[in-house]
Scaffold this active site. Structure first.
Site, PDB file in Angstrom:
ATOM      1  N   ASN A 220       0.952  -1.163   0.046  1.00 15.66           N
ATOM      2  CA  ASN A 220      -0.045  -0.081  -0.087  1.00 15.66           C
ATOM      3  C   ASN A 220       0.895   1.263  -0.013  1.00 15.66           C
ATOM      4  O   ASN A 220       1.893   1.070   0.076  1.00 15.66           O
ATOM      5  CB  ASN A 220      -0.918   0.089   1.202  1.00 15.66           C
ATOM      6  CG  ASN A 220      -0.319  -0.056   2.581  1.00 15.66           C
ATOM      7  OD1 ASN A 220       0.722   0.822   2.834  1.00 15.66           O
ATOM      8  ND2 ASN A 220      -0.499  -1.451   3.286  1.00 15.66           N
TER       9      ASN A 220
ATOM     10  N   ASP B 156      -4.618  -6.529   5.074  1.00 16.67           N
ATOM     11  CA  ASP B 156      -5.721  -7.381   5.774  1.00 16.67           C
ATOM     12  C   ASP B 156      -5.699  -8.689   5.113  1.00 16.67           C
ATOM     13  O   ASP B 156      -6.422  -9.625   5.529  1.00 16.67           O
ATOM     14  CB  ASP B 156      -7.061  -6.628   5.471  1.00 16.67           C
ATOM     15  CG  ASP B 156      -7.246  -5.371   6.339  1.00 16.67           C
ATOM     16  OD1 ASP B 156      -6.609  -5.572   7.588  1.00 16.67           O
ATOM     17  OD2 ASP B 156      -7.569  -4.292   5.988  1.00 16.67           O
TER      18      ASP B 156
ATOM     19  N   LYS C 236       8.589 -17.670 -10.542  1.00 14.86           N
ATOM     20  CA  LYS C 236       8.005 -16.363 -11.300  1.00 14.86           C
ATOM     21  C   LYS C 236       6.627 -16.945 -11.936  1.00 14.86           C
ATOM     22  O   LYS C 236       6.987 -17.889 -12.845  1.00 14.86           O
ATOM     23  CB  LYS C 236       8.921 -15.791 -11.989  1.00 14.86           C
ATOM     24  CG  LYS C 236       8.455 -14.483 -12.648  1.00 14.86           C
ATOM     25  CD  LYS C 236       9.344 -13.799 -13.553  1.00 14.86           C
ATOM     26  CE  LYS C 236       8.622 -12.646 -14.316  1.00 14.86           C
ATOM     27  NZ  LYS C 236       9.054 -12.330 -15.659  1.00 14.86           N
TER      28      LYS C 236
ATOM     29  N   PHE D 105      -4.831   3.075  14.712  1.00 14.48           N
ATOM     30  CA  PHE D 105      -5.142   4.020  13.704  1.00 14.48           C
ATOM     31  C   PHE D 105      -6.273   3.641  12.741  1.00 14.48           C
ATOM     32  O   PHE D 105      -6.486   2.376  12.738  1.00 14.48           O
ATOM     33  CB  PHE D 105      -3.760   4.148  12.993  1.00 14.48           C
ATOM     34  CG  PHE D 105      -3.040   5.300  13.323  1.00 14.48           C
ATOM     35  CD1 PHE D 105      -2.304   4.962  14.496  1.00 14.48           C
ATOM     36  CD2 PHE D 105      -2.705   6.439  12.735  1.00 14.48           C
ATOM     37  CE1 PHE D 105      -1.262   5.734  15.065  1.00 14.48           C
ATOM     38  CE2 PHE D 105      -1.828   7.377  13.225  1.00 14.48           C
ATOM     39  CZ  PHE D 105      -1.111   7.150  14.332  1.00 14.48           C
TER      40      PHE D 105
ATOM     41  N   LYS E 117     -14.294   0.669  15.622  1.00 13.20           N
ATOM     42  CA  LYS E 117     -12.918   0.036  15.927  1.00 13.20           C
ATOM     43  C   LYS E 117     -12.256  -0.123  17.248  1.00 13.20           C
ATOM     44  O   LYS E 117     -11.701  -1.120  17.707  1.00 13.20           O
ATOM     45  CB  LYS E 117     -11.802   0.541  14.873  1.00 13.20           C
ATOM     46  CG  LYS E 117     -11.678  -0.017  13.644  1.00 13.20           C
ATOM     47  CD  LYS E 117     -10.766   0.505  12.652  1.00 13.20           C
ATOM     48  CE  LYS E 117     -11.415   0.308  11.236  1.00 13.20           C
ATOM     49  NZ  LYS E 117     -10.759   1.056  10.098  1.00 13.20           N
TER      50      LYS E 117
HETATM   51  N1  CTP Z   1      -4.175  -3.580  12.002  1.00 14.17           N
HETATM   52  C1  CTP Z   1      -3.394  -4.650  12.228  1.00 14.17           C
HETATM   53  N2  CTP Z   1      -3.512  -5.812  11.785  1.00 14.17           N
HETATM   54  C2  CTP Z   1      -3.993  -6.194  10.494  1.00 14.17           C
HETATM   55  C3  CTP Z   1      -4.723  -4.841  10.086  1.00 14.17           C
HETATM   56  C4  CTP Z   1      -4.560  -3.713  10.553  1.00 14.17           C
HETATM   57  O1  CTP Z   1      -2.877  -4.672  13.593  1.00 14.17           O
HETATM   58  N3  CTP Z   1      -3.887  -7.134  10.040  1.00 14.17           N
HETATM   59  C5  CTP Z   1      -3.993  -2.352  12.599  1.00 14.17           C
HETATM   60  C6  CTP Z   1      -3.670  -0.910  11.892  1.00 14.17           C
HETATM   61  O2  CTP Z   1      -2.019  -1.078  12.505  1.00 14.17           O
HETATM   62  C7  CTP Z   1      -4.294   0.050  12.413  1.00 14.17           C
HETATM   63  C8  CTP Z   1      -5.596  -0.506  12.540  1.00 14.17           C
HETATM   64  O3  CTP Z   1      -5.440  -1.892  12.671  1.00 14.17           O
HETATM   65  O4  CTP Z   1      -3.850   0.424  13.682  1.00 14.17           O
HETATM   66  C9  CTP Z   1      -6.309  -0.241  11.477  1.00 14.17           C
HETATM   67  O5  CTP Z   1      -7.581  -1.021  11.468  1.00 14.17           O
HETATM   68  P1  CTP Z   1      -8.268  -1.831  10.481  1.00 14.17           P
HETATM   69  O6  CTP Z   1      -9.559  -2.487  11.230  1.00 14.17           O
HETATM   70  O7  CTP Z   1      -7.459  -2.748   9.885  1.00 14.17           O
HETATM   71  O8  CTP Z   1      -8.436  -0.824   9.501  1.00 14.17           O
HETATM   72  P2  CTP Z   1      -8.876  -1.162   7.913  1.00 14.17           P
HETATM   73  O9  CTP Z   1      -7.957  -2.134   7.292  1.00 14.17           O
HETATM   74  O10 CTP Z   1      -9.089   0.219   7.448  1.00 14.17           O
HETATM   75  O11 CTP Z   1     -10.286  -1.939   8.483  1.00 14.17           O
HETATM   76  P3  CTP Z   1     -11.552  -1.982   7.497  1.00 14.17           P
HETATM   77  O12 CTP Z   1     -11.012  -2.606   6.306  1.00 14.17           O
HETATM   78  O13 CTP Z   1     -12.506  -2.698   8.427  1.00 14.17           O
HETATM   79  O14 CTP Z   1     -11.927  -0.557   7.299  1.00 14.17           O
END
Ligand code: CTP
Length: 320
Positions: A132, A201, A211, A246, A260
């Site tokens: 990202n 995620d 590859k 965050f 959250k």
């Molecule tokens: N985070 C984490 N582990 C993951 C994903 C995210 O610890 N696998 C943490 C990030 O570091 C951040 C927070 O979770 O502090 C963000 O929350 P998250 O629910 O993952 O946000 P989004 O990915 O934006 O969730 P959504 O898709 O539900 O909006």
């Protein structure tokens, strides 16, 4: 001598170090030094064998015993032609020591802080990965501010192009799984955990060891969930530990971020809306809202350094 807030001796020769360690004041430098009551920083610079000489090492220990900070010299090619430890660090490095000494309150002394920063990389094959736009700037700014305010800081970071701050222990990782391991190994240690990293995620369900070659057909990649690190930390939070996550949203910021907070058992969520001008990944500024069980506090547009300060102020206020 009366006006100085900090006294740095750089470069400090073996001779001057010997004098300072034993209270000899026979010239301008050593007399002024002896008359100063402010914090003192010594940056030894000399020939490697002079530096490694046990007499010099003992003298440096004496200076530390009297509360002075001794900067380890850099290694490299020295003026005398030898190569080894004894080089004075770059002026920028010395300046950071001064900044840390006089530029910040030490209200976080004794606190152990674990910070995550940057993006993760989820491998598809040996050549490609999913990631990202995170630059690490926000997490790095928090790590720096916490360290300069006196905390012991460990930062688990994904790959970024910026330099890590000084005085911070850096643990580099690549994938969400690496980050999960690195964070959970250290989470018990931490009084405060701040999860600024943009963790994937999802990751490819299978990683090809070769590859992947293109074909004329469409192609898709099967994805599976990664561990939610923040969720895990919330479920395993130890007594007295403060957990800050965050949330980066593009809509319904307050509602999503407040959910959250509850769902992940966090003590604070720093929320930002990617669509607001001056917020988000790439720039040097951010616009955040701090969400705790007591409600939401919207902050104005600030530099990421200022945002880091505000986040740490809030955490310190909350933990008393
Ligand atoms: N985070 C984490 N582990 C993951 C994903 C995210 O610890 N696998 C943490 C990030 O570091 C951040 C927070 O979770 O502090 C963000 O929350 P998250 O629910 O993952 O946000 P989004 O990915 O934006 O969730 P959504 O898709 O539900 O909006």
């Amino acid at each position: 001598a009366k006006e100085a807030d900090v006294f740095m001796v750089a470069p400090a020769s073996a001779n001057v170090i010997g004098k300072l360690a034993h209270g000899i004041a026979d010239d301008m430098l050593t007399t002024t030094f002896m008359a100063c009551t402010c914090p003192k920083i010594i940056s030894p610079a000399m020939n490697t064998r002079m530096y490694e000489n046990p007499i010099t090492q003992d003298n440096l220990k004496i200076l530390e015993h009297y509360g002075m900070e001794v900067i380890r010299p850099a290694s490299g090619y020295l003026a005398c032609g030898d190569t080894g430890a004894g080089k004075m660090p770059e002026p920028e490095t010395l300046f950071e020591y001064i900044l840390r000494t006089v530029g910040y309150p030490k209200d976080m002394a004794g606190k152990k802080v674990l910070i995550t920063a940057g993006p993760t990389r989820e491998a598809i094959d040996p050549v490609r990965y999913i990631t990202n736009h995170s630059t690490g700037k926000m997490g790095y700014a928090i790590a720096k501010a916490a360290a300069y305010r006196g905390a012991q800081v460990t930062m688990v970071t994904g790959p970024v192009s910026i330099k890590p701050p000084m005085f911070v222990k850096v643990v580099p990782i690549e994938s969400a799984e690496d980050m999960f391991q690195a964070v959970t190994e250290r989470s018990e240690w931490a009084d405060i955990i701040i999860k600024a990293a943009a963790v994937a995620d999802y990751r490819p369900a299978t990683v090809s060891s070769e590859k992947i070659k293109k074909s004329d057909d469409q192609m898709s990649i099967g994805l599976e969930r990664t561990q939610d690190i923040l969720g895990y930390l919330g479920a395993h939070k130890r007594d007295g530990q403060f957990l800050c996550g965050f949330a980066m949203e593009t809509q319904d910021l307050l509602e999503n971020a407040s959910q959250k907070l509850k769902k992940k058992n966090a003590d604070m969520i720093v929320a930002n809306n990617l669509k607001v001008t001056g917020a988000g990944f790439a720039g040097d500024t951010n616009v955040v809202t701090l969400i705790t069980e007591n409600g939401a506090e919207e902050q104005e547009l600030m530099s990421k350094e200022e945002v880091a300060g505000v986040i740490l102020d809030k955490i310190m206020e909350k933990i008393g």
